[in-house]
Design a protein around this motif. Structure first.
Motif, short mmCIF file in Angstrom:
data_model
loop_
_atom_site.label_atom_id
_atom_site.label_comp_id
_atom_site.label_asym_id
_atom_site.label_seq_id
_atom_site.Cartn_x
_atom_site.Cartn_y
_atom_site.Cartn_z
N GLY A 155 0.85 -1.04 0.14
CA GLY A 155 -0.20 -0.02 -0.02
C GLY A 155 0.91 1.11 -0.08
N ALA A 156 1.93 1.23 -0.74
CA ALA A 156 2.89 2.36 -0.77
C ALA A 156 2.35 3.64 -1.50
N ASP A 157 2.65 4.56 -1.25
CA ASP A 157 2.49 5.83 -2.07
C ASP A 157 3.51 6.07 -3.27
N VAL A 158 4.68 5.64 -2.99
CA VAL A 158 5.91 5.48 -3.88
C VAL A 158 6.75 4.45 -3.54
N THR A 159 7.13 3.48 -4.46
CA THR A 159 8.13 2.54 -4.18
C THR A 159 9.37 2.86 -4.89
N ILE A 160 10.75 2.83 -4.22
CA ILE A 160 11.85 3.18 -4.91
C ILE A 160 12.83 2.06 -5.18
N GLY A 161 13.31 1.91 -6.11
CA GLY A 161 14.30 0.94 -6.38
C GLY A 161 15.71 1.47 -5.67
N CYS A 162 16.35 0.26 -5.02
CA CYS A 162 17.46 0.58 -4.42
C CYS A 162 18.44 -0.57 -4.66
N ILE A 163 19.83 0.09 -4.47
CA ILE A 163 20.91 -1.06 -4.32
C ILE A 163 21.55 -0.76 -3.03
N GLU A 164 22.12 -2.15 -2.79
CA GLU A 164 22.94 -2.02 -1.76
C GLU A 164 24.42 -1.75 -1.95
N VAL A 165 25.18 -0.81 -1.17
CA VAL A 165 26.56 -0.45 -1.54
C VAL A 165 26.97 -0.31 -0.18
N ASP A 179 13.55 1.58 7.80
CA ASP A 179 13.23 0.91 9.28
C ASP A 179 13.15 -0.50 8.82
N ALA A 180 12.99 -1.45 9.74
CA ALA A 180 13.04 -2.74 9.44
C ALA A 180 12.03 -3.36 8.37
N ASN A 181 10.99 -2.47 8.05
CA ASN A 181 10.15 -3.22 7.15
C ASN A 181 10.56 -2.41 5.71
N ASP A 182 11.61 -1.76 5.67
CA ASP A 182 11.96 -1.05 4.48
C ASP A 182 11.11 0.21 4.00
N ARG A 183 10.35 0.57 5.01
CA ARG A 183 9.75 2.03 5.13
C ARG A 183 10.78 3.05 5.29
N LEU A 184 10.65 4.00 4.28
CA LEU A 184 11.61 5.11 4.29
C LEU A 184 11.52 6.22 5.60
N LEU A 185 12.46 6.20 6.26
CA LEU A 185 12.29 7.22 7.51
C LEU A 185 13.00 8.60 6.97
N SER A 186 13.67 8.57 5.70
CA SER A 186 14.41 9.92 5.49
C SER A 186 15.19 9.53 4.13
N PHE A 187 15.04 10.58 3.19
CA PHE A 187 15.89 10.60 2.01
C PHE A 187 16.98 11.45 2.01
N LYS A 248 3.59 7.40 2.29
CA LYS A 248 4.30 6.09 2.68
C LYS A 248 5.29 5.87 1.62
N ALA A 249 6.62 5.83 1.77
CA ALA A 249 7.74 5.57 0.79
C ALA A 249 8.23 4.48 1.07
N VAL A 250 8.61 3.47 0.19
CA VAL A 250 8.75 2.13 0.62
C VAL A 250 10.24 1.73 -0.40
N ALA A 251 11.25 1.15 0.10
CA ALA A 251 12.41 0.78 -0.82
C ALA A 251 12.23 -0.54 -1.28
N HIS A 252 12.74 -0.64 -2.33
CA HIS A 252 12.60 -2.14 -3.11
C HIS A 252 14.03 -2.45 -3.50
N ARG A 253 14.47 -3.25 -2.71
CA ARG A 253 15.89 -3.82 -3.03
C ARG A 253 15.90 -4.65 -4.37
N PHE A 254 17.11 -4.02 -4.90
CA PHE A 254 17.41 -4.59 -6.24
C PHE A 254 17.47 -6.14 -6.58
N SER A 255 18.00 -6.48 -5.26
CA SER A 255 18.33 -8.02 -5.34
C SER A 255 17.07 -8.94 -5.28
N ARG A 256 15.94 -8.32 -5.11
CA ARG A 256 14.54 -8.92 -5.25
C ARG A 256 14.16 -9.18 -6.81
#
Length: 422
Positions: A155-165, A179-187, A248-256
């Motif tokens: 139920g995200a407002d935006v989902t953002i593709g992210c890579i781990e570095v 946070d632990a659920n990959d919801r963005l606390l800040s950009f 509600k902004a959520v991170a999507h990990r590229f590895s998925r």
């Protein structure tokens, strides 16, 4: 945000891929003097933008919009030639959207958000349920369907593709504090002390410039932003931070969702925005088992397939043998009595006799005359290398004549050669 209603089936079929392809890419120096960064050649036959477009097509998306601005002719010509197979009768579309002062007679695209806002009426006519917003200047293979599914499920407002570095390598990137659920606390844009991931404190989540929105929500945000006189009309600077604070902004990990063949050991994503990175990513393709598998028939990289004769290698005499080892050679190339090692020859390159190319990236239709010795170079499209030119053996001489990076990569353009004393 209210729960998103879908019609069942793959979400990609209800999405439009909107590619932001207007940037110059100034860190590529003279390589983008005549073309936008997404139009720069890559991998012996493709353009950089082909990767984002191919990912969308392979994911099942059939509606496309490509926003162009800076010196777009080369890019538009490539898109018209290579991506003109969409059929309206199959509910497919491909729109090239140059900055055309549609909102104001004096206003070009003022930023990435404005490049979408000025075309809202075109998007509305197709009525996509989702917008997959893509940067057109990165090299990677990704299935966008899992990202769309995550967007709906959470139920995200935006989902953002992210890579781990590695955390301290993220100081020049946009970093997601989650946070632990990959919801963005800040950009955080280029933070001096990037926050670590909750499950991997030594790693950080960096933005890939890939965003998923429900279309109606995106339209509302773009209208709100357009009415804000203090906005810079940019997704990374304005739209995303606002949603992080108020939605509600959520991170999507590229590895998925990264696509890997059996030969690819890890998720591959490259920003080839500097000469060094561009040269290295191309040369890496010559490895016996490269990190990026372009031979994966299950996830092809679509491009303009120019009609050319096969590559040709001629002469087999001592000191005059046409050969290429650990190299990629495109159609229409002729290697005539020269040695090519760990190099990429794009379409139509002609290498004359008695020369040596080592770790060379040679763009289409360049001609290299006899007895040239070139190493660690990028040669622009259509350049004519004079007989006997030597590059890569004298750093000071190279820097005086050409664009030379600190690591020793030399960019050679025709203008640079024309300035040399005759």
């Amino acid at each position: 945000m209210a729960a998103i209603k879908t019609n069942g089936g793959p979400l990609a079929r209800s999405a439009m891929a909107y590619v932001l392809a207007g940037g110059r890419g100034s860190r590529l120096q003279e390589l983008t003097d005549r073309r936008a960064k997404p139009a720069v050649f890559f991998g012996a036959k493709s353009r950089i933008i082909d990767f984002a477009l191919s990912n969308a097509l392979n994911s099942g998306i059939r509606r496309f919009g490509v926003a162009t601005q800076y010196k777009a002719h080369s890019l538009i010509r490539h898109l018209q030639r290579g991506w003109n197979f969409m059929r309206p009768e199959r509910n497919e579309s491909f729109d090239i959207l140059p900055a055309s002062q549609r909102v104001s007679a004096t206003q070009w695209y003022a930023g990435t958000a404005d490049a979408v806002f000025q075309n809202l009426d075109i998007i509305r006519d197709y009525a996509p349920q989702f917008i997959v917003l893509l940067a057109g200047d990165h090299i990677y293979k990704m299935d966008y369907e899992p990202m769309l599914q995550q967007h709906v499920e959470q139920g995200a407002d935006v989902t953002i593709g992210c890579i781990e570095v590695p955390r301290m390598e993220a100081t020049s990137l946009g970093v997601m504090h989650v946070d632990a659920n990959d919801r963005l606390l800040s950009f955080l844009e280029k933070p001096a002390d990037p926050p670590g991931m909750p499950d991997k404190p030594h790693m950080a989540l960096a933005s890939m410039g890939i965003y998923v929105f429900e279309t109606k929500f995106l339209f509302d945000q773009l209208r709100r932003d357009a009415a804000d006189p203090s906005s810079e009309r940019d997704f990374g600077k304005d739209i995303i931070p606002y949603i992080v604070r108020h939605g509600k902004a959520v991170a999507h990990r590229f590895s998925r969702s990264c696509i890997r063949s059996t030969y690819e050991a890890e998720a591959y994503w490259r920003d080839v925005g500097t000469l060094d990175a561009y040269w290295q990513a191309n040369i890496d393709l010559t490895d016996v088992t490269p990190a990026l598998d372009l031979y994966d028939r299950d996830w092809p990289i679509w491009t303009y397939a120019e009609i050319t004769p096969p590559a040709k290698f001629v002469f087999d005499d001592a000191g005059r043998r046409g050969s290429a080892v650990d190299s990629m050679v495109a159609g229409g190339c002729i290697v005539s009595g020269s040695t090519v090692r760990r190099s990429l020859l794009f379409t139509g390159v002609h290498v004359h006799s008695f020369g040596h190319l080592d770790e060379a990236v040679v763009l289409p239709y360049a001609e290299i005359h006899r007895s040239a010795r070139l190493s660690k170079v990028v040669i622009d499209r259509g350049v004519v290398i004079p007989e006997g030119l030597v590059v890569g053996e004298d750093a000071d001489e190279d820097a005086r004549r050409f664009r030379r990076t600190a690591s020793g990569v030399c960019l050679i353009t025709q203008d640079m050669l024309d300035r040399l004393p005759s």
